[in-house]
Write an enzyme that holds these catalytic residues in place. Structure first.
Site, PDB file in Angstrom:
ATOM      1  N   HIS A 176      24.077  22.113  -5.214  1.00  0.00           N
ATOM      2  CA  HIS A 176      24.930  23.034  -6.050  1.00  0.00           C
ATOM      3  C   HIS A 176      26.393  22.569  -5.739  1.00  0.00           C
ATOM      4  O   HIS A 176      26.618  22.384  -4.148  1.00  0.00           O
ATOM      5  CB  HIS A 176      24.508  24.344  -5.514  1.00  0.00           C
ATOM      6  CG  HIS A 176      25.523  25.487  -6.329  1.00  0.00           C
ATOM      7  ND1 HIS A 176      25.127  25.873  -7.567  1.00  0.00           N
ATOM      8  CD2 HIS A 176      26.464  26.249  -5.690  1.00  0.00           C
ATOM      9  CE1 HIS A 176      26.171  26.825  -7.949  1.00  0.00           C
ATOM     10  NE2 HIS A 176      26.769  27.066  -6.982  1.00  0.00           N
TER      11      HIS A 176
ATOM     12  N   GLY B 173      23.129  12.107 -14.527  1.00  0.00           N
ATOM     13  CA  GLY B 173      22.291  11.717 -13.182  1.00  0.00           C
ATOM     14  C   GLY B 173      22.823  11.008 -12.170  1.00  0.00           C
ATOM     15  O   GLY B 173      22.118   9.968 -11.620  1.00  0.00           O
TER      16      GLY B 173
ATOM     17  N   LEU C  49      14.835  27.813 -13.615  1.00  0.00           N
ATOM     18  CA  LEU C  49      13.179  27.681 -13.771  1.00  0.00           C
ATOM     19  C   LEU C  49      12.478  29.004 -13.434  1.00  0.00           C
ATOM     20  O   LEU C  49      13.261  29.783 -12.554  1.00  0.00           O
ATOM     21  CB  LEU C  49      12.827  26.755 -12.486  1.00  0.00           C
ATOM     22  CG  LEU C  49      13.159  25.187 -12.852  1.00  0.00           C
ATOM     23  CD1 LEU C  49      13.179  24.401 -11.701  1.00  0.00           C
ATOM     24  CD2 LEU C  49      12.573  24.643 -13.805  1.00  0.00           C
TER      25      LEU C  49
ATOM     26  N   MET D 197      20.115  21.453 -15.418  1.00  0.00           N
ATOM     27  CA  MET D 197      20.914  22.639 -15.901  1.00  0.00           C
ATOM     28  C   MET D 197      20.005  23.835 -16.478  1.00  0.00           C
ATOM     29  O   MET D 197      20.452  24.546 -17.202  1.00  0.00           O
ATOM     30  CB  MET D 197      21.863  22.438 -16.968  1.00  0.00           C
ATOM     31  CG  MET D 197      22.750  21.413 -16.292  1.00  0.00           C
ATOM     32  SD  MET D 197      23.534  21.744 -14.694  1.00  0.00           S
ATOM     33  CE  MET D 197      24.845  23.001 -15.253  1.00  0.00           C
TER      34      MET D 197
ATOM     35  N   THR E 143      14.333  28.673  -4.442  1.00  0.00           N
ATOM     36  CA  THR E 143      13.517  29.985  -4.426  1.00  0.00           C
ATOM     37  C   THR E 143      13.518  30.620  -5.571  1.00  0.00           C
ATOM     38  O   THR E 143      14.613  30.301  -6.558  1.00  0.00           O
ATOM     39  CB  THR E 143      13.946  30.736  -3.010  1.00  0.00           C
ATOM     40  OG1 THR E 143      15.216  30.998  -3.440  1.00  0.00           O
ATOM     41  CG2 THR E 143      13.719  30.203  -1.912  1.00  0.00           C
TER      42      THR E 143
HETATM   43  C1  GRF Z   1      27.426  17.726 -11.047  1.00  0.00           C
HETATM   44  O1  GRF Z   1      28.892  18.462 -11.435  1.00  0.00           O
HETATM   45  C2  GRF Z   1      26.941  18.402  -9.960  1.00  0.00           C
HETATM   46  O2  GRF Z   1      27.823  19.029  -9.308  1.00  0.00           O
HETATM   47  C3  GRF Z   1      26.013  19.108 -10.220  1.00  0.00           C
HETATM   48  O3  GRF Z   1      25.401  18.789 -11.528  1.00  0.00           O
HETATM   49  C4  GRF Z   1      26.534  17.888 -12.182  1.00  0.00           C
HETATM   50  C5  GRF Z   1      26.118  16.682 -12.822  1.00  0.00           C
HETATM   51  O4  GRF Z   1      25.353  16.039 -11.822  1.00  0.00           O
HETATM   52  N1  GRF Z   1      24.887  19.106  -9.346  1.00  0.00           N
HETATM   53  P1  GRF Z   1      24.839  14.749 -12.081  1.00  0.00           P
HETATM   54  O5  GRF Z   1      25.967  13.531 -12.430  1.00  0.00           O
HETATM   55  O6  GRF Z   1      24.018  14.570 -13.278  1.00  0.00           O
HETATM   56  O7  GRF Z   1      23.776  14.338 -10.790  1.00  0.00           O
END
Ligand code: GRF
Length: 196
Positions: A109, A12, A93, A90, A141
């Site tokens: 991204h 996060g 959706l 991750m 989207t």
């Molecule tokens: C990171 O690699 C970021 O590039 C992608 O998700 C991964 C973890 O992000 N958006 P976070 O530290 O959980 O925000």
């Protein structure tokens, strides 16, 4: 005041950057941090920052994406968000979920879209011999990693970069880009923000 819900799956760090940015005259405030993993360390960081949290473990649902999303929707809808931010979230959706929030759901991204949608973006940039990489904030989207671009930040790929050293450099850029884009978006400004 716009109400922002943030979805995470892990540490996060982007969520923390977003939450920390929503203070003072910022037109938005965080109302929920939700995760598909009850053990996500980002949930503890959210609670430490005083933000309400929720978690729905996606694993018991197996291939039943709709069932998982129905469970996740409960706390999200209860928080009455105006904007949804996916931040290191991750799970893909379903179109039904996306449709419910279309036009007010953002994602970050770790590539300069439309290059490298999907996973392992840093490895692919290094293997392609790219001299620059970066991150993109886009509207979500139904098509994965393909919505209207709201912001991008570019970083150099250094000789000898590993996937980890490049990921770390891009992550710093993410933490600058996402809060800046969210503020503009909350003010109703959808012009793409391009950071060097
Ligand atoms: C990171 O690699 C970021 O590039 C992608 O998700 C991964 C973890 O992000 N958006 P976070 O530290 O959980 O925000």
């Amino acid at each position: 005041m716009k109400r922002v819900a943030i979805l995470i799956s892990g540490g996060g760090s982007n969520m923390v950057a977003l939450v920390r940015s929503m203070t003072g005259d910022h037109p938005a405030r965080p109302v929920l941090v939700a995760s598909n993993d009850p053990a996500a360390s980002g949930l503890t960081r959210a609670r430490d920052l005083g933000v309400a949290t929720a978690a729905v473990d996606h694993r018991p649902y197996g291939a039943d994406r709709e069932g998982f999303e129905a469970a996740l929707l409960d706390p999200i809808l209860a928080a009455r968000p105006d904007i949804l931010c996916l931040a290191g979230f991750m799970r893909v959706l379903t179109p039904d979920f996306v449709k419910r929030f279309e036009g007010r759901m953002l994602n970050i991204h770790p590539s300069l879209l439309p290059k490298y949608p999907g996973l392992h973006t840093h490895r692919r940039a290094i293997e392609a011999g790219d001299t620059e990489a970066g991150c993109t904030v886009h509207e979500v989207t139904a098509e994965l990693d393909a919505g209207p671009i709201l912001g991008q930040a570019r970083v150099p790929v250094e000789p000898g970069d590993s996937e980890d050293t490049l990921a770390a450099r891009v992550l710093v850029a993410e933490h600058r880009l996402y809060p800046a884009v969210l503020r503009r978006f909350a003010e109703g400004d959808r012009r793409p923000l391009l950071l060097g």
